[in-house]
Design a protein around this motif. Structure first.
Motif, mmCIF file in Angstrom:
data_model
loop_
_atom_site.group_PDB
_atom_site.id
_atom_site.type_symbol
_atom_site.label_atom_id
_atom_site.label_comp_id
_atom_site.label_asym_id
_atom_site.label_seq_id
_atom_site.Cartn_x
_atom_site.Cartn_y
_atom_site.Cartn_z
ATOM 1 N N ARG A 1 -0.840 1.340 7.051
ATOM 2 C CA ARG A 1 -0.281 0.343 6.137
ATOM 3 C C ARG A 1 -0.615 -1.068 6.603
ATOM 4 O O ARG A 1 -0.972 -1.930 5.802
ATOM 5 N N ASP B 1 0.785 6.467 9.908
ATOM 6 C CA ASP B 1 1.055 5.900 8.590
ATOM 7 C C ASP B 1 1.385 4.417 8.690
ATOM 8 O O ASP B 1 0.920 3.604 7.887
ATOM 9 N N THR C 1 0.837 -1.200 0.000
ATOM 10 C CA THR C 1 0.000 0.000 0.000
ATOM 11 C C THR C 1 0.869 1.245 0.000
ATOM 12 O O THR C 1 1.784 1.381 0.805
#
Length: 315
Positions: A74, A70, A2
């Motif tokens: 993911r 983040d 991703t």
């Protein structure tokens, strides 16, 4: 892999929670995660250390917090369960510790737990047994809501037992009545021999998914297979549980068993065919799907030569 959209260039300042949520929701939605917006809010709130309902009032995310979020996004986009990322799972009025090695409790199981609480309420010093306890969700919910109940949680998996004991200790430390944890196989014919004929409420959320069913990646890759799959027809654990429940329950005691949504006739049928139960009832979940079956131990404590009829109720 991703790829997350890039944040504004370094030096432009902190990131508002609303912007972080919007960005995370887009990534999760693109990865096929259901309720992407809700999960984005939960993960952002987790990183900020605030309740989800106070996100609008929260401070901006720092650079470090953005990087942490983040990383979580993911992992969630790769279909790691949300509860594994936060280490917690909500269940009724509880927050439980969960992670690799234990089945993550589902919201639909709260219906069975609530039914059990209501059945035990009003009984004098009720004895409640939770089979296939896993994280201890059902047992600990009953113990919290009914302080007068003696609650016994049974689990065989060493990995799940570690989580069960951890949650039991946490809840006892919070002031709930301690539960009893028993390491045992619920299919054993002599299970809880010392409690034969003395249990008021027996609850069980067993492995019940038929072996050939394809499950979501969060389940296939992270929930223990032994807590999910129940043999070719999904009834391999439920059959002996029904038989043992008839022995453990006192006359007038009750049993509730969660099952696959394809078992709306099969599990009530097993209870009816046993001969030890009356008032067999199938319960639907909030989406109208068959979810759990209940029954009462015959008042005379005996087994009838033929099964009883059963009915369907909504929960």
């Amino acid at each position: 892999m991703t790829t997350l959209p890039q944040h504004p260039p370094e030096g432009t300042g902190p990131v508002r929670p609303s912007a972080a949520v919007a960005r995370a929701a887009r990534v999760l939605a693109a990865a096929g995660v259901g309720s992407a917006r809700v999960e984005a809010e939960l993960l952002t709130a987790y990183v900020l250390g605030v309740p989800r309902g106070r996100l609008a009032l929260a401070d901006d995310l720092t650079t470090g917090q953005v990087a942490r979020l983040d990383g979580l996004i993911r992992r969630r986009a790769a279909r790691e369960p949300l509860q594994h990322l936060t280490g917690r799972a909500g269940f009724r009025h509880l927050e439980l510790s969960v992670g690799p090695g234990v089945f993550v409790p589902r919201p639909e199981t709260e219906l069975l737990a609530g039914w059990g609480v209501e059945q035990a309420r009003g009984r004098l010093d009720p004895v409640v047994v939770d089979l296939c306890s896993g994280s201890g969700a059902i047992a600990l919910a009953v113990a919290q809501e009914l302080p007068g109940a003696r609650v016994i949680a049974v689990e065989r998996s060493p990995e799940a037992l570690a989580w069960l004991r951890r949650n039991a200790a946490e809840r006892a430390g919070a002031g709930d009545r301690p539960i009893e944890v028993v390491e045992a196989d619920v299919t054993a014919p002599d299970l809880l021999a010392e409690l034969v004929g003395s249990v008021d409420v027996l609850l069980c959320n067993p492995p019940y998914v038929p072996d050939d069913v394809v499950v979501p990646p969060e389940v296939a890759g992270h929930d223990p297979a032994e807590a999910v799959f129940g043999g070719a027809d999904g009834l391999a654990v439920i059959r002996p549980v029904v038989t043992r429940a008839a022995a453990l329950l006192r006359p007038g005691g009750v049993v509730g068993v969660e099952h696959d949504d394809t078992h709306g006739a099969a599990v009530p049928g097993l209870l009816a065919e046993d001969g030890g139960f009356s008032t067999v009832t199938e319960h639907l979940d909030l989406t109208g799907r068959p979810r759990y079956a209940t029954a009462s131990r015959r008042a005379d404590g005996q087994h009838a030569p033929i099964g009883v009829a059963w009915q369907t109720d909504s929960s």
